[in-house]
Design an enzyme around this catalytic site. Structure first.
Site, PDB file in Angstrom:
ATOM      1  N   ASP A 138      15.744  13.021  -8.219  1.00 45.18           N
ATOM      2  CA  ASP A 138      15.606  13.662  -6.911  1.00 45.18           C
ATOM      3  C   ASP A 138      15.893  15.153  -7.127  1.00 45.18           C
ATOM      4  O   ASP A 138      17.017  15.552  -7.408  1.00 45.18           O
ATOM      5  CB  ASP A 138      16.594  13.030  -5.912  1.00 45.18           C
ATOM      6  CG  ASP A 138      16.427  13.587  -4.502  1.00 45.18           C
ATOM      7  OD1 ASP A 138      16.018  14.755  -4.361  1.00 45.18           O
ATOM      8  OD2 ASP A 138      16.726  12.851  -3.538  1.00 45.18           O
TER       9      ASP A 138
ATOM     10  N   LYS B  38      12.678  19.726   3.006  1.00 53.75           N
ATOM     11  CA  LYS B  38      13.724  20.763   2.902  1.00 53.75           C
ATOM     12  C   LYS B  38      13.081  22.098   2.522  1.00 53.75           C
ATOM     13  O   LYS B  38      12.499  22.751   3.361  1.00 53.75           O
ATOM     14  CB  LYS B  38      14.801  20.351   1.887  1.00 53.75           C
ATOM     15  CG  LYS B  38      15.227  18.899   1.960  1.00 53.75           C
ATOM     16  CD  LYS B  38      15.924  18.526   3.236  1.00 53.75           C
ATOM     17  CE  LYS B  38      16.264  17.047   3.239  1.00 53.75           C
ATOM     18  NZ  LYS B  38      16.523  16.492   4.521  1.00 53.75           N
TER      19      LYS B  38
ATOM     20  N   TYR C 118      21.601  10.321  -2.630  1.00 43.73           N
ATOM     21  CA  TYR C 118      21.400  10.401  -1.174  1.00 43.73           C
ATOM     22  C   TYR C 118      21.570   8.985  -0.609  1.00 43.73           C
ATOM     23  O   TYR C 118      20.927   8.044  -1.089  1.00 43.73           O
ATOM     24  CB  TYR C 118      19.992  10.946  -0.935  1.00 43.73           C
ATOM     25  CG  TYR C 118      19.555  11.013   0.496  1.00 43.73           C
ATOM     26  CD1 TYR C 118      20.237  11.790   1.429  1.00 43.73           C
ATOM     27  CD2 TYR C 118      18.421  10.328   0.926  1.00 43.73           C
ATOM     28  CE1 TYR C 118      19.816  11.865   2.743  1.00 43.73           C
ATOM     29  CE2 TYR C 118      17.982  10.405   2.241  1.00 43.73           C
ATOM     30  CZ  TYR C 118      18.691  11.171   3.143  1.00 43.73           C
ATOM     31  OH  TYR C 118      18.262  11.237   4.430  1.00 43.73           O
TER      32      TYR C 118
ATOM     33  N   ARG D 244      -6.548   8.162   4.284  1.00 42.56           N
ATOM     34  CA  ARG D 244      -5.243   7.735   3.733  1.00 42.56           C
ATOM     35  C   ARG D 244      -5.113   8.029   2.239  1.00 42.56           C
ATOM     36  O   ARG D 244      -4.021   8.169   1.703  1.00 42.56           O
ATOM     37  CB  ARG D 244      -5.024   6.233   4.023  1.00 42.56           C
ATOM     38  CG  ARG D 244      -3.726   5.696   3.471  1.00 42.56           C
ATOM     39  CD  ARG D 244      -3.243   4.429   4.146  1.00 42.56           C
ATOM     40  NE  ARG D 244      -4.272   3.458   4.426  1.00 42.56           N
ATOM     41  CZ  ARG D 244      -4.863   2.678   3.517  1.00 42.56           C
ATOM     42  NH1 ARG D 244      -4.543   2.788   2.245  1.00 42.56           N
ATOM     43  NH2 ARG D 244      -5.791   1.812   3.882  1.00 42.56           N
TER      44      ARG D 244
HETATM   45  C1  LIG Z   1      18.736  14.901  -1.612  1.00 42.83           C
HETATM   46  C2  LIG Z   1      17.852  14.288  -0.575  1.00 42.83           C
HETATM   47  N1  LIG Z   1      16.887  13.439  -0.964  1.00 42.83           N
HETATM   48  C3  LIG Z   1      16.074  12.851  -0.075  1.00 42.83           C
HETATM   49  C4  LIG Z   1      16.200  13.095   1.273  1.00 42.83           C
HETATM   50  C5  LIG Z   1      15.297  12.387   2.231  1.00 42.83           C
HETATM   51  O1  LIG Z   1      14.350  13.247   2.791  1.00 42.83           O
HETATM   52  P1  LIG Z   1      13.636  12.921   4.174  1.00 42.83           P
HETATM   53  O2  LIG Z   1      14.620  13.221   5.251  1.00 42.83           O
HETATM   54  O3  LIG Z   1      12.429  13.796   4.169  1.00 42.83           O
HETATM   55  O4  LIG Z   1      13.281  11.477   4.162  1.00 42.83           O
HETATM   56  C6  LIG Z   1      17.189  13.957   1.724  1.00 42.83           C
HETATM   57  C7  LIG Z   1      17.350  14.232   3.180  1.00 42.83           C
HETATM   58  O5  LIG Z   1      18.373  14.730   3.634  1.00 42.83           O
HETATM   59  C8  LIG Z   1      18.044  14.570   0.773  1.00 42.83           C
HETATM   60  O6  LIG Z   1      19.041  15.417   1.153  1.00 42.83           O
END
Ligand SMILES: Cc1ncc(COP(=O)(O)O)c(C=O)c1O
Length: 387
Positions: free
Chosen positions: A176, A201, A103, A50
């Site tokens: 982010d 992504k 998000y 972990r």
């Molecule tokens: C800008 C952004 N941040 C964070 C996330 C979250 O990622 P995850 O789906 O891997 O939890 C997303 C997912 O669509 C996103 O578009």
């Protein structure tokens, strides 16, 4: 070293006399120490699954090199990366400033979950400047959360200004950075304390694994992130870490192509009478273009377009005509996507007043002529539905 080289060279094994090109997957919970002395020394080494295996370390090193940070830690999803990074810096009675374009699940984590623990969140206009932010800061504001550009509406944030406001208030700036992927955008170089990616992504890049990365600018910030993840019991599978590092090897090639295809699509869509406007920071007429030009070195494949108002049957016909564009959440994989998104449902500090539907496109790696033909088909189906 330039980024294209970093993406190839970072996180590679170096042991002698020979080693594989890529750090292999090491699946392990238990590590055995050869002696008691080795066990006592263990805290400095790889000790338990972990806490990370060499596979995780290799990915962390590669992301650190790309983001230009001090240290990277992994999380099992992009969302947990955002939430753990926030948790690392707040306690009951604290206050957070969060962009109104964040998000939505990150936003909900603050609005609903952290609220129960006595942490308050104020949402701010994503285009706020230093003075606007300074006016919202309170003595108990512990962090500013940014997402640039916003992944539904594509406002670009003035990151150096936010960094200055955060520094003056001794608060952390967390960004982010999923859209820029560390390749087109370097928040830490612009003054942020933490840069996060949903590696799900572009880093992983093949729509087949979920992962988050949290890169800290300095040792003290990194320690806090480490303890937050540790105390949450966070774990990432070695297979997903391997897949993500494998994806990163081709990140530059993919992103350059995503950018080219998005730019071509945006030019083509710009001439369509069905659209009211394009939401893409690389387009001169889009608000945020000047900041994008100043702070980014390119644009990825995700952008938006606002349709002129159309009835639901026309919208349905548009989506149902696609043969290449998939209707799906997420983005950053090799494939093209189109989604009807509803920014008006999420905002509280600002309002979204466009009348027409907002389409979010992800330009994949397909041939651009085929993508245009697919869109042409969708617009034709829409026109038929309106007759
Ligand atoms: C800008 C952004 N941040 C964070 C996330 C979250 O990622 P995850 O789906 O891997 O939890 C997303 C997912 O669509 C996103 O578009």
């Amino acid at each position: 070293m330039k980024d294209k080289t970093r993406l190839v060279a970072a996180g590679r094994p170096h042991h002698r006399p020979a080693h594989p090109v890529n750090t292999p997957v090491e699946r392990a919970s238990t590590y055995l120490f050869p002696s008691y002395d080795d066990y006592l020394e263990g805290a400095k080494a790889i000790t338990y699954g972990r806490l990370g295996t060499p596979t995780h370390r290799a990915l962390e090193d590669a992301v650190t090199a790309l983001e230009g940070g001090y240290e990277t830690r992994l999380a099992p999803s992009g969302l947990q990366a955002c939430n753990a990074a926030i948790l690392a810096f707040v306690a009951a009675g604290d206050h957070i400033l969060m962009t109104d374009a964040a998000y939505d699940p990150t936003r909900k984590f603050c609005e609903k979950f952290l609220k129960r623990f006595g942490v308050e969140t104020t949402f701010y206009d994503p285009v706020a400047g230093k003075d606007d932010i300074a006016a919202l800061m309170r003595p108990n504001t512990k962090l500013i959360f940014a997402e640039s550009p916003g992944s539904l509406t594509f406002e670009v944030q003035d990151l150096p200004a936010l960094a200055q406001a955060a520094q003056e208030a001794r608060a952390k700036l967390i960004v982010d950075n999923t859209w820029g992927a560390g390749y087109f955008y370097k928040p830490i170089v612009l003054g942020a304390d933490v840069s996060i990616q949903a590696g799900t992504k572009y880093l992983a890049g093949h729509a087949d694994c979920l992962i988050g990365t949290i890169t800290s600018a300095d040792e003290q910030t990194a320690q806090k992130i480490y303890y937050a993840l540790l105390q949450l019991g966070s774990n990432v599978s070695a297979d997903d870490a391997f897949m993500t590092l494998r994806g990163m090897r081709t990140l530059s090639t993919r992103l350059d192509r995503h950018q080219d295809n998005a730019n071509e699509l945006v030019k083509w869509l710009g001439k369509r009478s069905e659209l009211a406007r394009i939401l893409h920071p690389a387009v001169k007429t889009c608000p945020g273009h000047a900041l994008w030009k100043r702070d980014f070195t390119g644009a990825s494949g995700l952008f938006g377009a606002v349709l002129k108002p159309a009835p639901l049957p026309a919208l349905k016909a548009f989506f149902n005509a696609f043969k290449l564009f998939g209707i799906g959440f997420s983005w950053g994989g090799f494939e093209s996507l189109c989604l009807h998104v509803r920014p008006e449902q999420y905002r509280t500090a600002t309002s979204w007043s466009e009348e027409g539907a907002v389409l979010r496109f992800h330009a994949g790696l397909e041939d651009i002529d085929d993508l245009k033909a697919d869109l042409d088909r969708a617009f034709a189906a829409m026109a038929s539905a309106l007759k």
